[in-house]
Scaffold this motif. Structure first.
Motif, mmCIF file in Angstrom:
data_model
loop_
_atom_site.group_PDB
_atom_site.id
_atom_site.type_symbol
_atom_site.label_atom_id
_atom_site.label_comp_id
_atom_site.label_asym_id
_atom_site.label_seq_id
_atom_site.Cartn_x
_atom_site.Cartn_y
_atom_site.Cartn_z
ATOM 1 N N ARG A 194 0.860 -1.185 0.000
ATOM 2 C CA ARG A 194 0.000 0.000 0.000
ATOM 3 C C ARG A 194 0.896 1.235 0.000
ATOM 4 O O ARG A 194 1.811 1.357 0.828
ATOM 5 C CB ARG A 194 -0.900 0.015 1.233
ATOM 6 C CG ARG A 194 -1.896 1.173 1.257
ATOM 7 C CD ARG A 194 -2.835 1.084 2.446
ATOM 8 N NE ARG A 194 -2.174 1.358 3.706
ATOM 9 C CZ ARG A 194 -1.963 0.466 4.665
ATOM 10 N NH1 ARG A 194 -2.359 -0.790 4.507
ATOM 11 N NH2 ARG A 194 -1.354 0.794 5.788
ATOM 12 N N VAL A 195 0.637 2.143 -0.925
ATOM 13 C CA VAL A 195 1.413 3.375 -1.049
ATOM 14 C C VAL A 195 0.564 4.525 -0.521
ATOM 15 O O VAL A 195 -0.572 4.725 -0.970
ATOM 16 C CB VAL A 195 1.805 3.637 -2.521
ATOM 17 C CG1 VAL A 195 2.644 4.900 -2.626
ATOM 18 C CG2 VAL A 195 2.549 2.439 -3.101
ATOM 19 N N SER A 196 1.092 5.286 0.432
ATOM 20 C CA SER A 196 0.292 6.355 1.030
ATOM 21 C C SER A 196 1.163 7.552 1.385
ATOM 22 O O SER A 196 2.384 7.443 1.494
ATOM 23 C CB SER A 196 -0.431 5.846 2.289
ATOM 24 O OG SER A 196 0.510 5.354 3.243
ATOM 25 N N ARG A 197 0.505 8.683 1.525
ATOM 26 C CA ARG A 197 1.175 9.913 1.962
ATOM 27 C C ARG A 197 0.465 10.440 3.205
ATOM 28 O O ARG A 197 -0.747 10.246 3.370
ATOM 29 C CB ARG A 197 1.132 10.986 0.873
ATOM 30 C CG ARG A 197 2.046 10.716 -0.296
ATOM 31 C CD ARG A 197 1.943 11.817 -1.335
ATOM 32 N NE ARG A 197 2.370 13.097 -0.812
ATOM 33 C CZ ARG A 197 3.641 13.533 -0.840
ATOM 34 N NH1 ARG A 197 4.572 12.778 -1.350
ATOM 35 N NH2 ARG A 197 3.954 14.726 -0.359
ATOM 36 N N PHE A 198 1.229 11.111 4.059
ATOM 37 C CA PHE A 198 0.658 11.673 5.273
ATOM 38 C C PHE A 198 0.641 13.199 5.173
ATOM 39 O O PHE A 198 1.632 13.820 4.768
ATOM 40 C CB PHE A 198 1.460 11.232 6.499
ATOM 41 C CG PHE A 198 1.244 9.786 6.858
ATOM 42 C CD1 PHE A 198 0.271 9.422 7.766
ATOM 43 C CD2 PHE A 198 1.998 8.795 6.249
ATOM 44 C CE1 PHE A 198 0.055 8.089 8.082
ATOM 45 C CE2 PHE A 198 1.795 7.456 6.561
ATOM 46 C CZ PHE A 198 0.820 7.103 7.478
ATOM 47 N N THR A 199 -0.494 13.772 5.520
ATOM 48 C CA THR A 199 -0.644 15.220 5.489
ATOM 49 C C THR A 199 0.031 15.834 6.713
ATOM 50 O O THR A 199 0.474 15.128 7.631
ATOM 51 C CB THR A 199 -2.128 15.613 5.477
ATOM 52 O OG1 THR A 199 -2.732 15.197 6.718
ATOM 53 C CG2 THR A 199 -2.853 14.936 4.320
ATOM 54 N N LEU B 246 -2.687 6.218 -1.868
ATOM 55 C CA LEU B 246 -2.538 6.585 -3.274
ATOM 56 C C LEU B 246 -2.726 5.406 -4.208
ATOM 57 O O LEU B 246 -3.254 5.566 -5.313
ATOM 58 C CB LEU B 246 -1.154 7.197 -3.514
ATOM 59 C CG LEU B 246 -0.759 8.386 -2.626
ATOM 60 C CD1 LEU B 246 0.656 8.824 -2.950
ATOM 61 C CD2 LEU B 246 -1.742 9.522 -2.803
ATOM 62 N N ALA B 247 -2.275 4.226 -3.796
ATOM 63 C CA ALA B 247 -2.313 3.077 -4.702
ATOM 64 C C ALA B 247 -2.008 1.800 -3.937
ATOM 65 O O ALA B 247 -1.487 1.837 -2.814
ATOM 66 C CB ALA B 247 -1.301 3.245 -5.836
ATOM 67 N N VAL B 248 -2.338 0.688 -4.570
ATOM 68 C CA VAL B 248 -1.896 -0.626 -4.134
ATOM 69 C C VAL B 248 -1.097 -1.209 -5.289
ATOM 70 O O VAL B 248 -1.562 -1.216 -6.427
ATOM 71 C CB VAL B 248 -3.085 -1.552 -3.790
ATOM 72 C CG1 VAL B 248 -2.592 -2.960 -3.486
ATOM 73 C CG2 VAL B 248 -3.849 -0.998 -2.600
ATOM 74 N N ARG B 249 0.111 -1.675 -5.014
ATOM 75 C CA ARG B 249 0.961 -2.219 -6.066
ATOM 76 C C ARG B 249 1.288 -3.673 -5.772
ATOM 77 O O ARG B 249 1.371 -4.076 -4.609
ATOM 78 C CB ARG B 249 2.230 -1.397 -6.215
ATOM 79 C CG ARG B 249 1.949 0.110 -6.306
ATOM 80 C CD ARG B 249 2.880 0.792 -7.274
ATOM 81 N NE ARG B 249 2.637 2.241 -7.308
ATOM 82 C CZ ARG B 249 1.732 2.824 -8.056
ATOM 83 N NH1 ARG B 249 0.955 2.096 -8.840
ATOM 84 N NH2 ARG B 249 1.568 4.134 -8.028
#
Length: 217
Positions: free
Chosen positions: A53-58, A66-69
């Motif tokens: 799981r690709v994610s960003r933190f505010t 953002l995405a699953v790869r």
């Protein structure tokens, strides 16, 4: 050879063998963090098995997925090329195995194997287009947005379609750009139509054709 293929699928057997020889094998347990947003490490990961799981933190600490790869895809190509900090946090959804390539080894591989350069370029272009597509989704009907997000997350390559999207309702709502309440209503509509089944932390796709029809594909 095109943008609908994963990084690994674009390479021929000679390039794949060269990449294997230059890589270090790694494994990660489900739930473990592979890299953190802002890290300065310059390694690129090729996923062999499992999903991440690709994610960003505010700034407020809220996570935006953002995405699953999955298998055949690469993680960390930008940092490996320009030396900048990681742009996202990557977490193992399942038990993950893969190959780590250092920035130095990647540079040498690209010099000796032009197809590896092309494969990385295809990934960068594909992800740039996907970002634009996600922005377009935010202006469409919520049901269409959810259908498109599920299709996008389910397809990890031309020959690899997963039927279970391993994200919570909060994460799906974030990707689709809608509230959790709106997502719940959309999922209920799809579920009652027999298109999906929902669980607490995943959505199973039962009828891909129906999702495609909703998206006009």
């Amino acid at each position: 050879m095109g943008l609908d293929q994963s990084f690994w699928e674009i390479l021929d057997v000679t390039d794949q063998a060269a990449l294997r020889a230059a890589a270090t094998r790694v494994t990660f347990e489900a739930g473990s963090v592979i890299c953190h947003q802002g890290d300065r490490s310059r390694n690129m990961l090729v996923v062999s098995h499992g999903r991440v799981r690709v994610s960003r933190f505010t700034l407020s600490g809220e996570e935006a997925v953002l995405a699953v790869r999955g298998p055949g895809e690469i993680i960390g190509e930008l940092s490996a090329i320009d030396g900048g900090g990681r742009t996202s946090t990557v977490t193992a959804v399942d038990a993950v195995s893969g190959m780590v390539i250092s920035a130095q080894a990647l540079k040498k591989l690209c010099e000796e194997h032009p197809k590896i350069v092309w494969a990385v370029l295809c990934v960068v272009v594909s992800r740039q287009r996907a970002t634009g597509d996600q922005q377009d989704l935010r202006t469409g009907p919520s049901l269409h947005r959810v259908a498109a997000v599920l299709l996008d997350l389910a397809h990890r390559g031309a020959s690899d379609m997963i039927t279970t999207v391993p994200l919570s309702q909060r994460e799906l709502a974030g990707i689709a750009g809608i509230s959790r309440e709106t997502l719940v209503r959309a999922l209920k509509t799809l579920r009652e139509a027999g298109i999906i089944e929902t669980r607490r932390t995943s959505v199973e796709i039962l009828r891909e054709d129906a999702l495609r029809s909703l998206c006009g594909i």
